[in-house]
Design an enzyme around this catalytic site. Structure first.
Site, PDB file in Angstrom:
ATOM      1  CB  SER A  33      40.588  37.951  43.993  1.00 11.57           C
ATOM      2  OG  SER A  33      40.557  36.538  43.987  1.00 11.57           O
TER       3      SER A  33
ATOM      4  CB  ALA B  34      54.467  31.667  45.817  1.00  9.02           C
TER       5      ALA B  34
ATOM      6  CB  CYS C 150      46.437  31.401  35.728  1.00 15.07           C
ATOM      7  SG  CYS C 150      45.119  31.980  36.770  1.00 15.07           S
TER       8      CYS C 150
HETATM    9  C1  LIG Z   1      47.582  36.195  49.736  1.00 12.78           C
HETATM   10  C2  LIG Z   1      47.098  36.704  48.406  1.00 12.78           C
HETATM   11  C3  LIG Z   1      46.272  35.906  47.609  1.00 12.78           C
HETATM   12  C4  LIG Z   1      45.815  36.365  46.361  1.00 12.78           C
HETATM   13  N1  LIG Z   1      44.998  35.569  45.612  1.00 12.78           N
HETATM   14  C5  LIG Z   1      44.505  36.027  44.428  1.00 12.78           C
HETATM   15  C6  LIG Z   1      43.574  35.250  43.672  1.00 12.78           C
HETATM   16  O1  LIG Z   1      43.162  34.156  44.071  1.00 12.78           O
HETATM   17  N2  LIG Z   1      43.148  35.754  42.473  1.00 12.78           N
HETATM   18  C7  LIG Z   1      43.553  36.984  42.018  1.00 12.78           C
HETATM   19  O2  LIG Z   1      43.119  37.411  40.937  1.00 12.78           O
HETATM   20  N3  LIG Z   1      44.401  37.760  42.738  1.00 12.78           N
HETATM   21  C8  LIG Z   1      44.884  37.308  43.925  1.00 12.78           C
HETATM   22  N4  LIG Z   1      45.732  38.111  44.663  1.00 12.78           N
HETATM   23  C9  LIG Z   1      46.081  39.468  44.175  1.00 12.78           C
HETATM   24  C10 LIG Z   1      45.202  40.542  44.824  1.00 12.78           C
HETATM   25  O3  LIG Z   1      43.835  40.334  44.537  1.00 12.78           O
HETATM   26  C11 LIG Z   1      45.621  41.969  44.349  1.00 12.78           C
HETATM   27  O4  LIG Z   1      45.456  42.060  42.959  1.00 12.78           O
HETATM   28  C12 LIG Z   1      47.053  42.316  44.704  1.00 12.78           C
HETATM   29  O5  LIG Z   1      47.436  41.753  45.934  1.00 12.78           O
HETATM   30  C13 LIG Z   1      47.298  43.840  44.756  1.00 12.78           C
HETATM   31  O6  LIG Z   1      46.477  44.466  45.725  1.00 12.78           O
HETATM   32  P1  LIG Z   1      46.951  44.758  47.257  1.00 12.78           P
HETATM   33  O7  LIG Z   1      48.313  45.378  47.173  1.00 12.78           O
HETATM   34  O8  LIG Z   1      45.908  45.653  47.833  1.00 12.78           O
HETATM   35  O9  LIG Z   1      47.005  43.421  47.944  1.00 12.78           O
HETATM   36  C14 LIG Z   1      46.199  37.669  45.914  1.00 12.78           C
HETATM   37  C15 LIG Z   1      47.007  38.475  46.724  1.00 12.78           C
HETATM   38  C16 LIG Z   1      47.448  38.029  47.960  1.00 12.78           C
HETATM   39  C17 LIG Z   1      48.305  38.930  48.806  1.00 12.78           C
END
Ligand SMILES: Cc1cc2nc3c(=O)[nH]c(=O)nc-3n(C[C@H](O)[C@H](O)[C@H](O)COP(=O)(O)O)c2cc1C
Length: 300
Positions: free
Chosen positions: A20, A69, A128
């Site tokens: 997400s 953030a 959140c």
């Molecule tokens: C730019 C950005 C926006 C994100 N927005 C959300 C979000 O809206 N809701 C959520 O549950 N996680 C959000 N995440 C977390 C990711 O879904 C994920 O759990 C986390 O980044 C770890 O996975 P990764 O290392 O493959 O990115 C966000 C991460 C990033 C980098």
């Protein structure tokens, strides 16, 4: 070889979705990725009303990943239902809507609005800040997790995935609380809280001071937490955190994840999900795995 997986009664054509917030609602990536090939598309977080997010700068690069953030900027559930769901419905993939809120009523309003929408699953982001609990994240307190899960389950018409934060002392306690509240599945990990300082400007790199760290740097932590959660609960787990290659995804599955999400890696290679899917298939052929299920938790 059969790449299909069944997550809480929903059949995905393969075990790969996107994390997400790293893939929009698919539209901006559709030039690079045939969305029909993904097991599921997980949307960015959506709240009951539009959120404008945090002040900028709100992303920074760190060794082996990034920090963000964003503050869950989103258009609100009404516009989302009118625009994003019909867009995704054009494709032969499952739709997982990620839900955020500051208080239980806000989550419940979104879940209720989604009742009659043609989506397949919902993922509840409990990282959140909870306005009723001194801004501690919902997901940092087992009691709040169980309570919120139970409230959501009472009204949700689609299977509910509770998305756990890694910013806790004992992930198994939180995973068990989600299961006790009736969650159909859990996903983990969300980002790890970090801080970066700009030494020349002598200020924080992010206006919010702290941000969530993601990308390859967090992968070993994510594998450890997925493994621990898999030992603690019986519901399916969607594993994520730093997956950038098929090998990373396979590691997560062997640790106990029934499916995986690719997040930050999409930013430097928008077609990475397809490489991950193909690589899992090749690995299954090489080692004689007939189904993905045979690989889940194979390392104990
Ligand atoms: C730019 C950005 C926006 C994100 N927005 C959300 C979000 O809206 N809701 C959520 O549950 N996680 C959000 N995440 C977390 C990711 O879904 C994920 O759990 C986390 O980044 C770890 O996975 P990764 O290392 O493959 O990115 C966000 C991460 C990033 C980098």
């Amino acid at each position: 070889m059969d790449m299909r997986v069944n997550i809480a009664g929903v059949e995905w054509k393969n075990p790969v979705t996107v994390a997400s917030g790293t893939f929009g609602s698919g539209e901006e990536f559709s030039e690079f990725v045939d969305l029909n090939r993904l097991g599921a598309v997980t949307t960015k977080g959506v709240a009951n009303v539009p959120w404008s997010g945090n002040p900028t700068p709100r992303v920074a690069e760190v060794y082996g990943g990034m920090m963000n953030a964003i503050g869950l900027q989103n258009p609100g559930i009404e516009l989302f239902c009118q625009r994003d769901i019909p867009y995704l419905k054009q494709f032969d993939t499952k739709i997982i809507v990620n839900v955020c809120g500051h208080a239980p009523e806000e989550y419940l309003a979104v879940v209720e609005r989604l009742q009659d929408e043609p989506i397949d699953m919902m993922e509840i982001n409990i990282s959140c800040p909870n306005v009723n609990a001194g801004f501690l994240a919902f997901g940092q307190d087992a009691g709040h997790v169980e309570e919120l899960t139970a409230q959501i389950k009472k009204i949700a018409k689609q299977p509910v995935i509770m998305k756990l934060t890694p910013n806790v002392t004992d992930i198994t306690e939180i995973a068990k609380a989600a299961e006790a509240g009736g969650a159909d599945a859990i996903s983990l990990i969300n980002t790890l809280t970090g801080m970066k300082i700009d030494i020349n400007r002598r200020t924080f790199a992010l206006a919010n001071k702290t941000g969530g760290v993601s990308g390859p740097a967090v992968h070993p932590i994510a594998v450890r937490m997925v493994y621990q959660a898999a030992q603690a609960v019986r519901i399916p787990i969607i594993g994520m955190g730093g997956i950038a290659t098929a090998e990373d995804a396979i590691e997560m599955i062997l640790a106990g994840a029934s499916a995986v999400s690719v997040g930050t890696a999409n930013f430097h290679d928008p077609a990475v999900t397809l490489k991950v899917i193909d690589g899992i298939g090749k690995y299954m052929e090489k080692y004689g795995f007939e189904t993905v299920k045979d690989m889940v938790g194979a390392v104990r």
